[in-house]
Structures are given as structure tokens and as C-alpha cells.
Enzyme design. Sequence first.
Site, PDB file in Angstrom:
ATOM      1  CG  ASP A 276      -4.952  -3.713  -4.377  1.00  0.00           C
ATOM      2  OD1 ASP A 276      -5.985  -3.347  -3.793  1.00  0.00           O
ATOM      3  OD2 ASP A 276      -3.805  -3.378  -4.011  1.00  0.00           O
TER       4      ASP A 276
ATOM      5  CD  GLN B  15      -3.000   0.212  -0.240  1.00  0.00           C
ATOM      6  OE1 GLN B  15      -3.269  -0.429  -1.262  1.00  0.00           O
ATOM      7  NE2 GLN B  15      -3.267   1.485  -0.120  1.00  0.00           N
TER       8      GLN B  15
ATOM      9  CG  HIS C 153     -52.618  14.708   0.165  1.00  0.00           C
ATOM     10  ND1 HIS C 153     -52.453  15.979  -0.288  1.00  0.00           N
ATOM     11  CD2 HIS C 153     -51.407  14.086  -0.014  1.00  0.00           C
ATOM     12  CE1 HIS C 153     -51.206  16.152  -0.702  1.00  0.00           C
ATOM     13  NE2 HIS C 153     -50.553  15.013  -0.547  1.00  0.00           N
TER      14      HIS C 153
ATOM     15  CG  HIS D 102      -1.205   2.438  -4.136  1.00  0.00           C
ATOM     16  ND1 HIS D 102      -1.491   2.320  -5.469  1.00  0.00           N
ATOM     17  CD2 HIS D 102      -1.628   1.295  -3.558  1.00  0.00           C
ATOM     18  CE1 HIS D 102      -2.074   1.151  -5.694  1.00  0.00           C
ATOM     19  NE2 HIS D 102      -2.166   0.504  -4.548  1.00  0.00           N
TER      20      HIS D 102
ATOM     21  CD  GLU E 296      -8.469   2.211  -0.056  1.00  0.00           C
ATOM     22  OE1 GLU E 296      -7.358   2.629   0.323  1.00  0.00           O
ATOM     23  OE2 GLU E 296      -8.833   2.222  -1.238  1.00  0.00           O
ATOM     24  CG  HIS E 297      -7.164  -1.925   1.433  1.00  0.00           C
ATOM     25  ND1 HIS E 297      -6.639  -0.720   1.050  1.00  0.00           N
ATOM     26  CD2 HIS E 297      -7.751  -2.443   0.334  1.00  0.00           C
ATOM     27  CE1 HIS E 297      -6.897  -0.514  -0.227  1.00  0.00           C
ATOM     28  NE2 HIS E 297      -7.574  -1.534  -0.696  1.00  0.00           N
TER      29      HIS E 297
HETATM   30  N1  HSO Z   1      -4.859  -0.560  -3.612  1.00  0.00           N
HETATM   31  C1  HSO Z   1      -5.500   0.360  -4.532  1.00  0.00           C
HETATM   32  C2  HSO Z   1      -5.903  -0.226  -5.823  1.00  0.00           C
HETATM   33  C3  HSO Z   1      -4.818  -0.696  -6.712  1.00  0.00           C
HETATM   34  N2  HSO Z   1      -3.739  -1.374  -6.343  1.00  0.00           N
HETATM   35  C4  HSO Z   1      -4.726  -0.579  -8.063  1.00  0.00           C
HETATM   36  C5  HSO Z   1      -3.029  -1.688  -7.405  1.00  0.00           C
HETATM   37  N3  HSO Z   1      -3.619  -1.191  -8.475  1.00  0.00           N
HETATM   38  C6  HSO Z   1      -6.779   0.884  -3.890  1.00  0.00           C
HETATM   39  O1  HSO Z   1      -6.555   1.411  -2.660  1.00  0.00           O
HETATM   40 ZN    ZN Z   2      -3.010  -1.392  -4.331  1.00  0.00          ZN
END
Ligand code: HSO
Ligand code: ZN
Length: 446
Positions: A374, A271, A433, A274, A340-341
Amino acid sequence: AGLQAGRIQMKRYITSEQSPQTIEAVLQRPSQKSGEQIMGIVRPIIDAVKSRGDAALLEYTQKFDKATSLSSPVLHAPFHPSLMQLPPETIKAIDISFENIRKFHAAQKEDKPLSVETMPGVVCSRFSRAIERVGLYVPGGTAVLPSTAMMLGVPAMVAGCKKIVIASPPRPDGSITPEIVYVAHKVGAESILLAGGAQAVAALAYGTESVSKVDKILGPGNQFVTAAKMFVSNDTSAGVSIDMPAGPSEVLVIADASANPAFVASDLLSQAEHGVDSQVILIAVDLTQGQLGAIEDELHAQANALPRVDIVRGAIEHSVTLVVKDIVEAMRLSNLYAPEHLILQVQNAEGVVALVENAGSVFIGEWTPESVGDYSAGVNHSLPTYGYAKQYSGVNLGSYIKHITSSQLTLEGLRNVGGAVMQLAKVEELEAHRRAVGIRLGELYY
Ligand code: HSO
Ligand code: ZN
């Protein structure tokens, strides 16, 4: 203490040594740019696309995406095969994932309309219809995201949306990633909008000469995309809704002594890579110094071997480890954070699910890395972030559907319920009514 220079490590808090207020503060999301500031940038872009259509859209795409050669912002289906040439192993991976996502979302269909006789002769029903036109935003940025095209497109296809438009920023040569074109083709998209940012959202919301207006816009994006989605969904002249507000990605991992330190570290990193604004949280349940140290060593070593180590370092800077006494405390903090996760790498992980109150998606046990969700397991990866898991669901079949209700009464039914209606109409002093019932039950008013 003990931090080596350049060591990639999350800040550590032992909850029993801190006040509840401190722990609550630690679990705050990193603050975002102010909404007003963002809106100041986004507003003129939306106005320009709304009033000047394609011309403005193309100008922004040239400016922000450097796609100077683009002459039309829209690519219509059928997409030419040369636009989706892919290695067979990629096609296979997309096909397998696509099918799993399709199966899981198809299973979310209601098999038949709901129907209840609330009183003899009074039948209330509910049935669903697909939202006709949807716009699916697939972010560009530091990674290409065909998986997001699938997560948004497959349920739209399963729901039976008549018009699917996929929006994604083009590359500087004006082209779009072949993986995204392939997914667009597979879900039966009507077109691909070659634009990103607030300008793409505005084009989807209001339509332009060449972009068809949609009824709902779904998909993640940066702060500008999110602000634009919020703005258009509040503009009654657009008549468009959105899925949910989106923020940076996040994961919370709960690990106990049974967890494999290498697995735990790999999930945190998947995560963290990202974006620098991603946040990862480790809740360590009753771990010894040695066990926690093993996870931290793994994190550092694995992070340094990643191509995106610089992004990871940024994310880890505002990420934390909380050491707690037991699983109940761990789940209390997790529900407070509403990740979220949520990854459960603990003994009897399946049993712990009963304690989950707030989370976008849960990954149960050591053989379930978040990556599978994912991409390929079948669950959706478009999930509520920033604590919105307290009140929002992730994208699912229902996101593409409206429910319509109906009622049907017999004369007997109207006799049964009519008295209540007439009395309440009288209380509200809405005589017409009252009479709409009375006239059917034989009362004369003129
Ligand atoms: N973890 C991301 C989604 C994603 N991961 C896309 C890899 N590609 C959503 O939080
Ligand atoms: Zn991801």
C-alpha cells in the site's frame, strides 16, 4: 451460534457442508447503489461544470467540501514551500517509498522498440509514447492519501507525461494536505485541482477557464467519482479515457496451519479499516477448530483496539471465512472471487503463485503484509476491485503509455506480400486498395 453480543467476527462457511451455488453466492460482492441512481446525481453536476466551468466547480466545492473561501480551483506549480511543511520523518518516509515505486515502475520501461521482419523486406515495429496530459484523482474522505498521489504520480513521471494534474478535494479552509503537495512537487505536477467528486472529473475531462483538460483520468474514488469517470470516457466530445472502474477495497487471505493467527488477523483488519463497504475474506486451509478459533479471537481483540473499530465492524459484517480442504480448492475459490489483494500465508507460498489466475496484487509469505504494498515496497496500490481483476491490470507504467506501430517495406518486401494484399482487396471489393499495391509493382490502370 456462539456469537457474543458485539463480537467482531466474520460469518463462517465450511465448503464441504454447502452446495457450490451457496459458496458462489457467498463470494458475491455486496451490491452497490444502482448505476442509474448514481448517474442521476452525477449527470447534472457534469453538465454544469461543462457549461459553466469554474463558477459551477467552485459552487460544488463550497457545497460538498465546505471550502467557502476558495477563489480559484487551481494551485499552479511551483508550489510555495509553506504549503508542504512536513515533519522530517514524514519526508523521509515519502522519499523512501517514492524511490522504491520509481525503481519498480522504471524497470517496466521497454528498453528498445520491438521490430520484426515478418517476411523478407517487410519490417513491422512498435514503439511507445507517453500520454501527454494526465489527471490523477486522489480521494479525500475519511483518510488523507498521499500514498495514492505517489502511486498515480510516480509512474506518470517515469513515463514522461508532459502535464500532470493532481485533483483532490480541499479541506474546509480551502487548503490541501501538505503531504499531497509535497508529492505533487516531487512528481513535477503542473497543478493541483482543488476539487473532488464528479465535479473534479468533469473539469479534468472538459477543462474550464482555469483547469486544463487532460487525455486520461486515473485514480480511485467513491461511486460518484467512478460513475463520472465512466460517463466522460463514453462521451466522444470529451476525448478522454480512464484507468478502470473502481469499487470498495478488498483482500482475500489464504492461511493454513503454518500461519501466525495474529498476522492473519492484522492483514484482514488493515483492509477492513478502509471503509464500511470494504470486504475481507479468509480462506482457511484445513484448519482445526482451535486454529480457526485463534484467528477469530485475534481478529476480535485487535479490532477492538483500533481507532477505526466502527468502520471495521461495518466491513466485517459482510465479510466471510471459508473453510476448505486444501490449497487447490482455496486457489480455485480465490480465482473465482478475483481479489484486489491476495495474501498467501501458507507453506510454500511462493510455489502457490503458479496457481494464481485472477488477482490485482499478491503478497507472498508471512513477512509480507499488504501494508507494505500500500505504501512503500514499490508495487502499485491502484488495483482492480469488484472482480475486475479477471480482465484488468492494476495501474502500471503501461497505463500512461500508448503503443504506436509502424511498417516499412522494400520493393522486394512489397513483391513478397503484395499478392496477398491484392487478393484480399479483391475479396473485399476495394479496388483502390488493390491498385495502391499494383501501381507500385508496375501495373497501369489508366
Ligand atoms: N489498500 C488501498 C490503498 C491504501 N492503503 C492507501 C492505505 N492507503 C487500496 O486498496
Ligand atoms: Zn490499504
